[in-house]
Design a protein around this motif. Structure first.
Motif, PDB file in Angstrom:
ATOM      1  N   LEU A 229       0.855  -1.159  -0.150  1.00  0.00           N
ATOM      2  CA  LEU A 229      -0.153   0.061   0.045  1.00  0.00           C
ATOM      3  C   LEU A 229       0.945   1.357  -0.054  1.00  0.00           C
ATOM      4  O   LEU A 229       0.515   2.197  -0.900  1.00  0.00           O
ATOM      5  CB  LEU A 229      -0.995   0.012   1.330  1.00  0.00           C
ATOM      6  CG  LEU A 229      -1.950  -0.922   1.193  1.00  0.00           C
ATOM      7  CD1 LEU A 229      -2.809  -1.023   2.577  1.00  0.00           C
ATOM      8  CD2 LEU A 229      -3.146  -0.300  -0.003  1.00  0.00           C
ATOM      9  N   ALA A 230       2.077   1.306   0.736  1.00  0.00           N
ATOM     10  CA  ALA A 230       2.747   2.505   0.942  1.00  0.00           C
ATOM     11  C   ALA A 230       3.301   2.689  -0.333  1.00  0.00           C
ATOM     12  O   ALA A 230       3.777   3.825  -0.803  1.00  0.00           O
ATOM     13  CB  ALA A 230       3.690   2.308   2.009  1.00  0.00           C
ATOM     14  N   ALA A 231       4.150   1.777  -0.928  1.00  0.00           N
ATOM     15  CA  ALA A 231       4.641   1.669  -2.171  1.00  0.00           C
ATOM     16  C   ALA A 231       3.906   2.288  -3.282  1.00  0.00           C
ATOM     17  O   ALA A 231       4.370   3.126  -3.940  1.00  0.00           O
ATOM     18  CB  ALA A 231       5.596   0.537  -2.626  1.00  0.00           C
ATOM     19  N   ASN A 232       2.509   2.008  -3.365  1.00  0.00           N
ATOM     20  CA  ASN A 232       1.819   2.368  -4.461  1.00  0.00           C
ATOM     21  C   ASN A 232       1.155   3.509  -4.010  1.00  0.00           C
ATOM     22  O   ASN A 232       0.487   4.142  -5.032  1.00  0.00           O
ATOM     23  CB  ASN A 232       0.799   1.204  -4.768  1.00  0.00           C
ATOM     24  CG  ASN A 232       1.391  -0.075  -5.562  1.00  0.00           C
ATOM     25  OD1 ASN A 232       1.336   0.029  -6.790  1.00  0.00           O
ATOM     26  ND2 ASN A 232       1.604  -1.068  -4.844  1.00  0.00           N
ATOM     27  N   MET A 233       1.377   4.026  -3.129  1.00  0.00           N
ATOM     28  CA  MET A 233       0.991   5.607  -2.801  1.00  0.00           C
ATOM     29  C   MET A 233       2.254   6.396  -3.367  1.00  0.00           C
ATOM     30  O   MET A 233       1.898   7.798  -3.140  1.00  0.00           O
ATOM     31  CB  MET A 233       0.673   5.599  -1.204  1.00  0.00           C
ATOM     32  CG  MET A 233      -0.662   4.956  -0.736  1.00  0.00           C
ATOM     33  SD  MET A 233      -0.826   5.241   1.177  1.00  0.00           S
ATOM     34  CE  MET A 233      -1.180   7.235   1.136  1.00  0.00           C
ATOM     35  N   GLY A 234       3.264   5.861  -3.620  1.00  0.00           N
ATOM     36  CA  GLY A 234       4.206   6.617  -3.986  1.00  0.00           C
ATOM     37  C   GLY A 234       5.170   7.565  -2.823  1.00  0.00           C
ATOM     38  O   GLY A 234       5.714   8.269  -3.076  1.00  0.00           O
ATOM     39  N   PHE A 356     -15.118  -5.728   1.879  1.00  0.00           N
ATOM     40  CA  PHE A 356     -14.630  -4.402   1.648  1.00  0.00           C
ATOM     41  C   PHE A 356     -15.294  -3.459   0.715  1.00  0.00           C
ATOM     42  O   PHE A 356     -15.325  -2.403   0.684  1.00  0.00           O
ATOM     43  CB  PHE A 356     -13.164  -4.629   1.083  1.00  0.00           C
ATOM     44  CG  PHE A 356     -11.988  -4.859   2.026  1.00  0.00           C
ATOM     45  CD1 PHE A 356     -11.605  -3.410   2.608  1.00  0.00           C
ATOM     46  CD2 PHE A 356     -11.594  -6.089   2.393  1.00  0.00           C
ATOM     47  CE1 PHE A 356     -10.635  -3.763   3.742  1.00  0.00           C
ATOM     48  CE2 PHE A 356     -10.545  -6.205   3.278  1.00  0.00           C
ATOM     49  CZ  PHE A 356     -10.014  -4.970   3.865  1.00  0.00           C
ATOM     50  N   ARG A 357     -16.054  -4.088  -0.154  1.00  0.00           N
ATOM     51  CA  ARG A 357     -17.110  -3.225  -0.985  1.00  0.00           C
ATOM     52  C   ARG A 357     -18.537  -2.999  -0.406  1.00  0.00           C
ATOM     53  O   ARG A 357     -18.924  -1.917  -0.454  1.00  0.00           O
ATOM     54  CB  ARG A 357     -17.480  -4.168  -2.402  1.00  0.00           C
ATOM     55  CG  ARG A 357     -16.194  -4.065  -3.086  1.00  0.00           C
ATOM     56  CD  ARG A 357     -16.768  -4.811  -4.535  1.00  0.00           C
ATOM     57  NE  ARG A 357     -15.540  -4.816  -5.346  1.00  0.00           N
ATOM     58  CZ  ARG A 357     -15.009  -3.957  -6.156  1.00  0.00           C
ATOM     59  NH1 ARG A 357     -15.128  -2.697  -5.880  1.00  0.00           N
ATOM     60  NH2 ARG A 357     -13.840  -4.263  -6.923  1.00  0.00           N
ATOM     61  N   ASP A 358     -19.150  -3.977   0.528  1.00  0.00           N
ATOM     62  CA  ASP A 358     -20.273  -4.000   0.852  1.00  0.00           C
ATOM     63  C   ASP A 358     -20.324  -4.100   2.353  1.00  0.00           C
ATOM     64  O   ASP A 358     -21.480  -3.890   3.027  1.00  0.00           O
ATOM     65  CB  ASP A 358     -21.254  -5.132   0.310  1.00  0.00           C
ATOM     66  CG  ASP A 358     -21.373  -5.269  -1.189  1.00  0.00           C
ATOM     67  OD1 ASP A 358     -21.251  -3.975  -1.838  1.00  0.00           O
ATOM     68  OD2 ASP A 358     -21.272  -6.185  -1.932  1.00  0.00           O
ATOM     69  N   GLY A 359     -19.605  -4.266   3.173  1.00  0.00           N
ATOM     70  CA  GLY A 359     -19.516  -4.427   4.461  1.00  0.00           C
ATOM     71  C   GLY A 359     -20.090  -5.563   5.102  1.00  0.00           C
ATOM     72  O   GLY A 359     -20.512  -6.385   4.135  1.00  0.00           O
ATOM     73  N   SER A 372      -9.160   7.132   0.299  1.00  0.00           N
ATOM     74  CA  SER A 372      -8.186   7.069  -0.720  1.00  0.00           C
ATOM     75  C   SER A 372      -7.365   5.777  -0.844  1.00  0.00           C
ATOM     76  O   SER A 372      -7.030   5.146  -1.759  1.00  0.00           O
ATOM     77  CB  SER A 372      -7.081   8.247  -0.853  1.00  0.00           C
ATOM     78  OG  SER A 372      -6.542   8.444   0.553  1.00  0.00           O
ATOM     79  N   LEU A 373      -7.237   5.296   0.553  1.00  0.00           N
ATOM     80  CA  LEU A 373      -6.763   3.941   0.508  1.00  0.00           C
ATOM     81  C   LEU A 373      -7.622   2.798   0.091  1.00  0.00           C
ATOM     82  O   LEU A 373      -7.216   1.757  -0.342  1.00  0.00           O
ATOM     83  CB  LEU A 373      -6.329   3.526   2.205  1.00  0.00           C
ATOM     84  CG  LEU A 373      -4.945   4.241   2.666  1.00  0.00           C
ATOM     85  CD1 LEU A 373      -4.782   4.043   3.988  1.00  0.00           C
ATOM     86  CD2 LEU A 373      -3.707   3.512   1.843  1.00  0.00           C
ATOM     87  N   LEU A 374      -8.900   2.905   0.497  1.00  0.00           N
ATOM     88  CA  LEU A 374      -9.704   1.877   0.078  1.00  0.00           C
ATOM     89  C   LEU A 374      -9.871   1.820  -1.676  1.00  0.00           C
ATOM     90  O   LEU A 374      -9.765   0.836  -2.058  1.00  0.00           O
ATOM     91  CB  LEU A 374     -11.074   2.283   0.520  1.00  0.00           C
ATOM     92  CG  LEU A 374     -12.254   1.297   0.140  1.00  0.00           C
ATOM     93  CD1 LEU A 374     -11.884  -0.150   1.348  1.00  0.00           C
ATOM     94  CD2 LEU A 374     -13.630   1.664   0.865  1.00  0.00           C
ATOM     95  N   THR A 375      -9.751   3.075  -1.965  1.00  0.00           N
ATOM     96  CA  THR A 375      -9.791   3.218  -3.768  1.00  0.00           C
ATOM     97  C   THR A 375      -8.481   2.349  -3.927  1.00  0.00           C
ATOM     98  O   THR A 375      -8.430   1.665  -5.138  1.00  0.00           O
ATOM     99  CB  THR A 375      -9.888   4.479  -4.179  1.00  0.00           C
ATOM    100  OG1 THR A 375     -10.848   5.074  -3.840  1.00  0.00           O
ATOM    101  CG2 THR A 375      -9.673   4.498  -5.753  1.00  0.00           C
ATOM    102  N   LEU A 376      -6.970   2.715  -3.413  1.00  0.00           N
ATOM    103  CA  LEU A 376      -6.061   1.991  -3.927  1.00  0.00           C
ATOM    104  C   LEU A 376      -6.071   0.577  -3.718  1.00  0.00           C
ATOM    105  O   LEU A 376      -5.403  -0.030  -4.855  1.00  0.00           O
ATOM    106  CB  LEU A 376      -4.820   2.743  -3.169  1.00  0.00           C
ATOM    107  CG  LEU A 376      -3.551   2.085  -3.237  1.00  0.00           C
ATOM    108  CD1 LEU A 376      -3.053   2.260  -4.779  1.00  0.00           C
ATOM    109  CD2 LEU A 376      -2.402   2.608  -2.296  1.00  0.00           C
ATOM    110  N   PHE A 377      -6.663   0.195  -2.800  1.00  0.00           N
ATOM    111  CA  PHE A 377      -6.708  -1.433  -2.141  1.00  0.00           C
ATOM    112  C   PHE A 377      -7.420  -2.043  -3.473  1.00  0.00           C
ATOM    113  O   PHE A 377      -6.942  -3.149  -3.865  1.00  0.00           O
ATOM    114  CB  PHE A 377      -7.567  -1.679  -1.038  1.00  0.00           C
ATOM    115  CG  PHE A 377      -7.892  -3.040  -0.725  1.00  0.00           C
ATOM    116  CD1 PHE A 377      -6.831  -3.824  -0.464  1.00  0.00           C
ATOM    117  CD2 PHE A 377      -9.187  -3.323  -0.817  1.00  0.00           C
ATOM    118  CE1 PHE A 377      -7.292  -5.339   0.027  1.00  0.00           C
ATOM    119  CE2 PHE A 377      -9.552  -4.661  -0.487  1.00  0.00           C
ATOM    120  CZ  PHE A 377      -8.407  -5.417  -0.255  1.00  0.00           C
TER     121      PHE A 377
END
Length: 396
Positions: A229-234, A356-359, A372-377
């Motif tokens: 996650l951290a790497a793909n956040m740049g 993660f989509r519907d709970g 933003s992290l959820l979108t990246l995930f």
């Protein structure tokens, strides 16, 4: 040699000493690589803006137990590193032996000018390894070389000083070689210390997970998810590296929670829930105030906070939650869904993505996770599946 050049040599040596002193002062709090400090040292030697410094410098070290020098040629223009070569390998029994044919092989430092060794500058070129000549990219007219001894033996060779290479240039190169040799030795020792530090963290994390199923693999996976996650956040490489080993400390506080609560198969009562909700606080306390554990401490205290403020222990909301905690929260929840626990079976990757989509009855994705992290995930969820499968063991 003119007084001006003598003074320039002195200034360059003083700057090298200053660099060494600064590096030693910062060694406890600064992470660096040997090449990083070597480049700084090279820049300091060449602050004469071309009036005295060489045009190119080859820095190479012997591998352990072999006869090959491996290093790079640096182009130095106006005191800056303009370009560096790919790694160049020079066999000390063949290529370097030919090169040494124009110098005294027993001397630590040697000054050579083409007019002292050959009838023509063209003949002088025959003594140098082709890979070095190719990157120097100019006719070699002179050089100064210094052999680096000690734990990391090697050589530093400076090519094409203005006019003739001199003994004063050799004095500066000697100082540079000592700095670079020391830097590589120190950085090697620091890497060993870093390995010991990370091993200690891993041992503590494993101890804290020992009461639960899937000992060890859970913390490895959470490290990998968080790093992805951290790497793909740049985010900066240093941050990615730190979070990729600090994430495993998220549940360090569970070491103070009774195993009977951690392994209970039936639902926890209110008192038991209150106890387990203290593990972030315990984790922060256990990790203490070491600067090296700052990110781990952030993760321990904040990985159960929710984006909407409904989490624990402090009810933090939105960006008030440390980024490290937001990253590890998502990583931890994914792995918890995929893993078998005393109170539930494991979910497949597709089923976890559905949560993660519907709970579900416990998780509200849009309220609990950084949007933003959820979108990246969702963009890199295939990486999470591969990480889980790679470290699943017998958990499936």
């Amino acid at each position: 040699m003119s007084q001006e050049l003598c003074e320039m040599s002195l200034r360059q040596t003083q700057e090298l000493l200053k660099l060494t002193d600064e590096a030693l002062q910062e060694i406890c709090c600064k992470r660096f690589t040997g090449e990083e400090l070597s480049v700084k040292a090279l820049q300091m030697v060449l602050k004469g803006k071309g009036k005295r410094g060489p045009a190119s410098v080859f820095v190479a070290f012997n591998g352990k137990g072999d006869s090959v020098l491996r290093g790079r040629v640096f182009h130095l223009r106006d005191g800056e590193i303009a370009e560096r070569s790919e790694e160049i390998a020079v066999n000390t029994l063949t290529d370097y032996a030919t090169f040494a044919g124009i110098i005294d092989t027993h001397a630590d430092v040697v000054v050579s000018n083409w007019s002292d060794s050959c009838e023509s500058v063209e003949n002088y070129q025959d003594f140098f390894p082709n890979a070095v000549k190719a990157f120097v990219g100019d006719v070699i007219r002179n050089f100064v070389t210094y052999r680096i001894s000690g734990e990391m033996p090697g050589v530093i060779i400076a090519f094409n000083y203005p006019g003739r290479a001199t003994d004063y240039d050799a004095d500066v190169l000697r100082g540079l070689a000592v700095v670079i040799g020391s830097v590589f030795t120190i950085s090697d020792q620091m890497r060993e210390t870093e390995k010991a530090f990370i091993y200690t963290i891993e041992a503590l994390a494993r101890a804290c997970e020992a009461a639960e199923e899937d000992t060890g693999r859970h913390i490895i996976r959470v490290n990998r998810y968080a790093g992805a996650l951290a790497a793909n956040m740049g985010l900066p490489a240093d941050y990615v590296e730190v979070i990729a080993y600090s994430a495993q400390m998220h549940d360090v506080g569970k070491i103070k929670v009774p195993a009977a609560i951690l392994l209970k198969e039936s639902p926890l009562d209110k008192q038991e829930l209150d106890i387990i909700k203290m593990h972030p606080v315990y984790g922060e306390q256990i990790l203490g105030d070491s600067p090296r554990l700052r990110i781990a401490r952030e993760i321990a205290i904040s990985h159960h906070e929710n984006w909407d403020g409904s989490g624990y222990p402090n009810g933090l909301r939105g960006e008030d939650i440390p980024l490290s905690g937001r990253i590890v929260k998502l990583a931890d929840v994914y792995d918890a869904l995929r893993s078998r626990r005393s109170y539930k079976p494991p979910l497949s990757h597709a089923e976890a993505i559905g949560v993660f989509r519907d709970g579900d009855h416990r998780i509200n994705p849009r309220n609990h996770f950084d949007p933003s992290l959820l979108t990246l995930f969702f963009k890199i969820e295939h990486m999470f599946e591969k990480i889980y499968d790679s470290f699943a063991g017998d958990n499936l």
